[in-house]
Structure formats: structure tokens, C-alpha cells
Write a protein that holds these residues in place. Structure first.
Motif, short mmCIF file in Angstrom:
data_model
loop_
_atom_site.label_atom_id
_atom_site.label_comp_id
_atom_site.label_asym_id
_atom_site.label_seq_id
_atom_site.Cartn_x
_atom_site.Cartn_y
_atom_site.Cartn_z
N SER A 522 12.58 -7.25 17.66
CA SER A 522 13.08 -6.13 16.87
C SER A 522 14.59 -6.18 16.72
N ASN A 523 15.10 -5.31 15.85
CA ASN A 523 16.54 -5.23 15.61
C ASN A 523 17.11 -3.84 15.88
N PHE A 524 16.39 -3.04 16.66
CA PHE A 524 16.81 -1.64 16.82
C PHE A 524 18.07 -1.48 17.66
N ILE A 525 18.37 -2.43 18.53
CA ILE A 525 19.53 -2.30 19.40
C ILE A 525 20.83 -2.19 18.60
N ASN A 526 20.83 -2.74 17.38
CA ASN A 526 22.03 -2.68 16.54
C ASN A 526 21.80 -1.88 15.26
N THR A 527 20.83 -0.98 15.29
CA THR A 527 20.50 -0.17 14.12
C THR A 527 21.06 1.24 14.28
N ARG A 528 21.64 1.74 13.20
CA ARG A 528 22.16 3.11 13.23
C ARG A 528 21.00 4.08 12.96
N PHE A 529 20.83 5.04 13.84
CA PHE A 529 19.76 6.03 13.74
C PHE A 529 20.29 7.30 13.08
N HIS A 530 19.41 7.96 12.34
CA HIS A 530 19.71 9.31 11.84
C HIS A 530 19.43 10.29 12.98
N VAL A 531 20.35 11.22 13.19
CA VAL A 531 20.23 12.13 14.34
C VAL A 531 20.12 13.56 13.85
N ASP A 532 19.13 14.26 14.38
CA ASP A 532 18.96 15.70 14.14
C ASP A 532 19.01 16.42 15.48
N ARG A 533 19.57 17.60 15.46
CA ARG A 533 19.55 18.42 16.67
C ARG A 533 18.22 19.16 16.74
N ILE A 534 17.64 19.17 17.91
CA ILE A 534 16.45 19.96 18.17
C ILE A 534 16.73 20.83 19.38
N LYS A 535 15.85 21.73 19.69
CA LYS A 535 16.06 22.64 20.81
C LYS A 535 16.27 21.85 22.10
N GLU A 536 17.41 22.07 22.73
CA GLU A 536 17.78 21.44 24.01
C GLU A 536 17.88 19.92 23.91
N GLY A 537 18.08 19.38 22.70
CA GLY A 537 18.16 17.93 22.63
C GLY A 537 18.45 17.40 21.25
#
Length: 706
Positions: A522-537
Motif C-alpha cells: 500500500s501507499n497510505f504511509i505517504n497519503t494525505r487524509f481528509h480529517v473531520d472532527r467527531i465527538k471526542e476525536g
């Protein structure tokens, strides 16, 4: 009669967080015998700098050394140099902290020794032109750097006598050059060699000044030097020669010389340190190339001519060379910024204890690596984090910030800081990994790790010997603390962070994982993720590829009362089925790979406890715990359904004062799940990280079972 003036300066330092036995050994083998020898030669003038981290330890454990130093200062011909109190590289800390550290040392020297310091030692002689202003604003009038700085500015060796002025933003400071010829001769050549070098510089007007200022550890701690300096009486013979030749050889101090002489001229020094440092900062292959180039110049007899034009990197390159160093440095800047914001918004300064913890975290040794352990020593990195966390906890009691989003390490990607009463975690949007996980009750970063880097000196490993060291510079020795270290030399492709996603073939092995040779599809180690805030995380989502087939990876991390809850969803968005092993890697650094009070435990069964340096391919694991009774906490990964699990030590091979050594950095833990996903199907996984603090103690302070 031709005469010459000579300044002999000594810098003594032990880093914040070093072991007590190292402090004691340094005192017994270098610091105390040096002062005792000097005491017998009252006509010899000298300059000394003791770092604040060493001073604090001496005050508590060996006050007789400070009392002897005080006695020598009172006789009037010993100078005390200031510096940043906890020995920071001044260029790596904010200006407000530069001033704070310098003024703290000035106040200490005045209070403890009734001494007004006018000059400063410059940590590792790391110079940048902007340092003139904070040094001057702290009331200091001169510093000491290497002659290499001056040669790099275009001066000739024969011009390097006395001191020079430099300026910045209207502030002026004097700069004394240290003679490399003297630095390399003392104490490795016969004392008469140094006298001969000094005699060569004597003149009829007696205005020539030569300086030798260097680490006090060269005089008793470096391999073979205690035997040479004290048992063979090198230092006593040298002081005797200084005394016998004082009709033409006049010892003095920086303070005395600066107060009675004008500067040679105005000079503007480039960003620099001593030459060896410029080699160490370079990327691996560049470092090897420079080393070969310098040796070629030496073999052709052209080194002296070429020296002003041969340059390596600058100290700041360590921050780009080692991501772990950059993270620590940016963390301390962030804490310093928080303090500054609070002081701007609140009435009055924050408590001095908070600033002192920040200043302790700015001690330089854990941020770089050359021929000393430095960054490679986990306990020194731990001390940085310990004091940062103490400062942060105190700040959080003033202003609580449960979730912060910022690009701490300045790599262009955001980090998300989550915190409750139990732990603090920093999650990276690039790779969706955990950069840092802190157990707050113990002020302990449980993910304080270091990747296995390729170093330029590794090519010398096959030639290293375990034979006892003779006398010589540590820059030239090729020693090893144990045989066959090349069998443990493995290199990591990525940082040893945590919560790392791996996708392996079904036939991948634990041994390949240990050697960092497992093939991740896989290539996830260098992939930019979309981030959303959720309750407590937070929730992180990215599209990526497994064996070049598209997948969607969603990861959720939430704070719980006792730790963290993880939820991972892997969705096959390809037109073909995908199958293999999914692993989620954690790297825990608890400082002691073979310590009996630090161990693994499986499934809550005390009979399974084993050292953190061990490795295995386990099955039916519902819980794995890494525990430190010394720090009184444990971290467990809990799985609802038993998993297969690989674990392996992360050990580096690095250079130290005594040669190559193997250092335990971390324990890598990798729970595994088999997957076989048809198009459009998903695999959902959930597990928890639980912090237990305090632990129920099973051993006493001596390591014996209760």
C-alpha cells in the motif's frame, strides 16, 4: 624577548536526563582531578564554563566540586563563562528563550560565585550572525568560536590573533578564535608539543594571543585520556611547563585580555560550527563523499590550502536529516509560544518552574548526532519530553486546550493534538499515524522512538575492533562495544511512528518485519487524509491503492476515559477481489529493552512476561501490554476477537565516545488480520488502547520481585 599570550578554556557539560553514574564518573575521572591539579599551580590563568544541567546536579550530589571552583575563582585568575543555562544550541530556540537562558546563567554565577560574567561559551560553537543581538542584550561582551569560522569568512591563519568585533542590528560583540592546531594537540600529543606551537607565535611586541578552549571531557573521559592526563600526569606536566616558561609565555583570561586590548578588526562570520559538525549534518552519502574528499586533500598535502573553501552543512540540517529531532525541536517552540501567548494575555509572567522545564527541554544533546550518542540515546530524548510534558501540564491547568490543530513540524501537513486527564496524542493527517502518545501521569512519551538510519560511518563497521582503546581523538577511533554488530544493522524506510497501516501478502513473515524488509503493498504511509472532527476525536479518510488496486481507508480515533478507541474500515473500491494481511503497527519506547521492570505481557497473564527486546509471532492474542514498573504505567492494546501478532525490537547501530554500540530504541507491535474483500465489500475493525497508571508494583526499587 619574544613573548606570547595564551588562554586555556574548559567547557564541562552533562546533558539533562543523563544517568547519575555518568555524572559521578565524569566528576571522578575529569572534573575533580582537573581542578585539583590546577589548584597546585596558582600562577596559571584559566577560563571555565560549567553547564547549568551539570551545575544543578553538582549542587545536589557533588557540591565539593563547586566549592573547589569557588576557591579557585576567589584567587583572582580564573574566569567563569556564561552561556545558555541548560546548554541549548542558541540558534534552535526562540529569542525570548535565548535571553531567558543567558540571563539565568548570569544570575546564577553572580549569586553562587559573586562573579560578573562578561563572556559566553557558545554551545557546540554553532554560530549564526543574528546571535549578536541576544548575546549583547544579555549583557555579554564576547564569545569563543573556532578558527574555522574565521577562515570561512576569508581571513588567513596568520591573522587569527586576539579577538575581533562583529555586529548585528546595532549590537556589537567580540569574538575569539580557537586554534584547531592546539585543539587537536591537547591532550593527545606530548605537552611540549603545545609549548612549541605557542613559541612559534611569540613576537617581540608580545601582542599575539592563542586560544585553546574545548570540552573538559577530553581530559579524562574520552577513551584513554584519563590514563594519559592523570596517571601519566599530562596535565601536571603541562601546567609545570606553563609555569617554567612564564617569562615568555603568559597565561591570561578572555576577560582580562578583552578589557585591555582593542579588537583586530570588524568581521562578519558565516553560519558555521567546527568543521567536524559540518560533516555530521550532511545526508549519508554526502557525508561519505566529503570524508573521502578531505582524505584525498590530506594525501595530496592540500588540506591547509583548501580548508577555507571546504564546507559541509549547517547545524539546522540535523532537523531535516532526523525527523525525530525536528519534531522535538518544533514541540519545544510550540510550548514556548504557548507561554508567550499566556504572558501576553494574562497579568504577570507564568511561574518560573514552567519556564525552567521548557529551558531544560532545550538542552542540545538529544537533538543531533556525530560521534557521540546524542539523538540515539533514548534516555536523553525522554528527558526532553519529560520536561516538555511537565510544562504543558502546568500550562493546561491555566488554560485548557482539549483539541488543537496546527502544523507543528512545519512539513506542510496538519497535526491534531487531543488531550484528556490520562493521555495526550498527536495525530498526523499525512499517513494518518500517531506521532506522539504521552502518558500524562508519568510525563512519559510512550512512543519516543528512533528509526534505523543509514549513517556515513556504517561503512567502517566491518573494521571496528573491540580491543581496548589507546590514546587518541574520538574522531579517529574505530571501536565496537560488542562483536558482530553488522548482523544487527537494518534500515527503516519510514519513521517509527504508530497506528501505521500495512498491507502484506499472506506469506509475509515476522522476521522480514523485524528486519524492515516486509513488502507493503500500500501507499497510505505517504497519503494525505481528509480529517473531520467527531465527538471526542477525529475521523481520517483517504483513497489509496493496495497492490495497485483502489481502496478507501477510513480511520477513527476517539478519546476514552482510560485511553483511545480505534475504528478502521477498509473498503475495496476495485473491480477485483483483494486479499492478504492487514497490520496496524505501534512502536513503544519504554527505555529498557532488557530491564526486568519493563516487559511485555500477553492476555493479562503474568507468566507470559518477557523482555521488550524479545521477538515473536504470536497467535490468539486478545491483549498485549507493554509495562514500565520504573515509570509506573502500562499501555495495552485490547482486541475484541483474538488476533495474530508480531513483535520485534527496534535497535540501532550508532557511534558513541567508546565506539559502535547497539541501542534499544523501541518495541514494534503489529496485530494482524486476514482479509479477503470482494469488490464493494468492507472490513471493519475495532480495538482499544488502554493506559494503566499507576501499575501494581511487582518489584522493589532494586528490581527484586516482591
Amino acid at each position: 624577548m619574544k613573548t606570547v599570550q595564551f588562554i586555556f578554556g574548559i567547557h564541562n557539560h552533562q546533558p539533562v536526563g543523563n544517568f547519575d553514574h555518568v555524572f559521578h564518573d565524569a566528576c571522578d575521572r575529569a572534573y575533580l582531578p582537573f581542578l585539583e591539579t590546577l589548584q597546585r599551580f596558582p600562577s596559571v590563568h584559566m577560563a571555565f564554563h560549567f553547564s547549568g544541567s551539570l551545575i544543578e546536579w553538582l549542587e545536589m550530589n557533588r557540591p565539593e566540586i563547586l566549592e573547589l571552583l569557588d576557591t579557585l575563582v576567589k584567587r583572582g585568575n580564573i574566569e567563569l563563562l556564561s552561556a545558555g543555562f541548560y546548554e541549548p544550541i542558541l540558534t534552535m530556540i526562540p529569542n525570548r528563550d535565548k535571553l531567558g537562558q543567558l540571563r539565568k546563567m548570569n544570575r546564577y554565577l553572580k549569586k553562587r560565585f559573586n562573579y560578573d560574567a562578561k563572556g559566553s561559551w557558545l554551545t557546540e560553537r554553532v554560530w549564526e550572525p543574528h546571535l549578536v543581538s541576544p548575546l549583547s542584550q544579555a549583557g555579554l561582551e564576547y564569545i569563543v568560536v573556532d578558527d574555522y569560522h574565521f577562515l570561512s569568512a576569508g581571513l588567513r591563519p596568520e591573522e587569527l590573533s586576539g579577538y575581533f568585533n562583529t555586529e548585528d542590528e546595532g549590537c556589537t560583540i567580540g569574538v575569539f578564535p580557537i586554534s584547531q592546531k592546539l585543539r587537536y594537540a591537547m591532550p593527545f600529543d606530548d605537552p611540549q608539543k603545545t609549548i612549541d606551537i605557542l613559541r612559534e607565535s611569540a613576537t617581540e611586541d608580545g601582542q599575539q594571543l592563542l586560544v585553546m578552549a574545548d570540552d573538559g571531557e577530553k581530559f579524562g573521559i574520552w577513551p584513554g585520556t584519563h590514563h594519559t592526563v592523570y596517571e601519566q600526569k599530562w596535565l601536571e606536566r603541562f601546567f609545570t611547563l606553563l609555569t617554567e616558561n612564564q617569562d615568555w609565555l603568559h597565561t591570561t583570561t578572555f576577560k582580562a585580555y578583552h578589557g585591555t586590548h582593542r579588537p583586530q578588526s570588524l568581521v562578519y562570520l558565516p553560519t558555521a560550527s567546527y568543521f567536524e559538525m559540518s560533516q555530521w549534518t550532511l545526508p549519508t552519502q554526502m557525508g561519505r563523499d566529503l570524508d573521502q574528499f578531505v582524505h584525498a586533500l590530506q594525501n595530496r598535502g592540500e588540506e591547509t590550502l583548501a580548508r577555507p573553501f571546504v564546507k559541509g552543512g549547517i547545524w539546522r540540517n540535523f532537523l531535516s536529516k532526523y525527523s525525530e529531532s525536528n519534531w522535538m525541536q518544533k514541540r519545544l517552540v510550540d510550548v514556548s509560544d504557548r507561554i508567550a501567548r499566556m504572558e501576553d494575555s494574562l497579568v504577570g509572567p507564568v511561574p518560573v518552574e514552567i519556564k525552567d522545564d521548557l529551558y531544560r527541554a532545550e538542552c542540545n544533546c538529544a537533538f543531533w548526532h556525530g560521534v557521540f550518542g546524542g539523538l540515539y540515546l533514548p534516555h536523553l530524548r525522554h528527558a526532553i519530553y519529560e520536561h516538555l510534558l511537565k510544562a504543558e501540564t502546568a500550562l493546561d491547568k491555566i488554560v485548557h486546550e482539549p483539541l488543537r490543530v496546527m502544523d507543528i513540524d512545519k512539513d506542510g501537513y496538519q497535526e491534531y493534538q487531543l488531550r484528556n486527564d490520562v493521555l495526550q496524542v498527536f495525530v498526523r493527517e499525512n499517513g494518518a499515524t500517531i506521532q506522539e502518545l504521552d502518558v500524562l501521569a508519568s510525563n512519559f512519551n510512550a512512543t519516543n522512538t528512533l528509526r534505523r538510519y543509514s549513517e556515513s560511518y556504517h561503512e567502517k563497521l566491518p573494521y571496528a575492533t573491540t580491543a581496548a582503546a589507546g590514546n587518541g581523538s574520538i574522531h579517529d577511533l574505530v571501536l565496537a562495544k560488542e562483536e558482530n554488530l553488522q548482523n544487527y544493522l537494518f534500515l527503516d524506510q519510514n519513521p517509527r511512528v504508530s497506528w501505521i497501516d500495512h498491507f502484506y501478502g499472506a506469506d509475509e513473515t515476522q522476521d522480514n518485519f523485524y528486519r524492515s524488509q516486509a513488502k507493503d503493498g500500500s501507499n497510505f504511509i505517504n497519503t494525505r487524509f481528509h480529517v473531520d472532527r467527531i465527538k471526542e476525536g477525529i475521523k481520517l479518510t483517504a483513497s489509496g491503492r493496495i497492490w495497485n488496486l483502489p481502496v478507501m481507508l477510513t480511520k477513527e480515533l476517539t478519546l476514552t476515559s482510560g485511553g483511545l478507541h480505534f475504528k478502521i474500515n477498509i473498503k475495496n473500491t476495485a473491480d477485483h477481489a483483494i486479499h492478504g494481511l492487514y497490520g496496524n503497527e505501534f512502536n513503544f519506547g519504554l527505555l529498557g529493552g532488557n530491564s526486568p521492570d519493563r516487559y511485555y505481557e500477553l492476555n493479562g497473564d503474568a507468566s507470559t512476561r518477557c523482555a521488550l527486546i524479545t521477538q515473536s509471532d504470536e497467535s490468539n492474542v486478545s491483549q498485549i501490554t507493554v509495562a514500565s514498573e520504573w515509570e509506573n504505567f502500562g499501555v495495552s492494546l485490547n482486541f475484541k476477537s483474538p488476533v495474530r501478532l508480531w513483535r520485534a525490537p527496534v535497535e540501532t547501530i550508532s557511534m558513541s565516545e567508546a565506539g559502535f554500540e547497539r541501542v534499544y530504541q523501541a518495541s514494534a507491535v503489529l496485530p494482524l488480520w486476514s482479509f479477503d474483500l470482494k469488490p464493494g465489500k468492507s472490513l471493519e475493525l475495532m480495538f482499544d488502547l488502554e493506559v494503566t497508571a499507576p501499575l501494581m508494583q511487582t518489584r522493589d526499587e532494586n528490581g527484586e520481585e516482591l
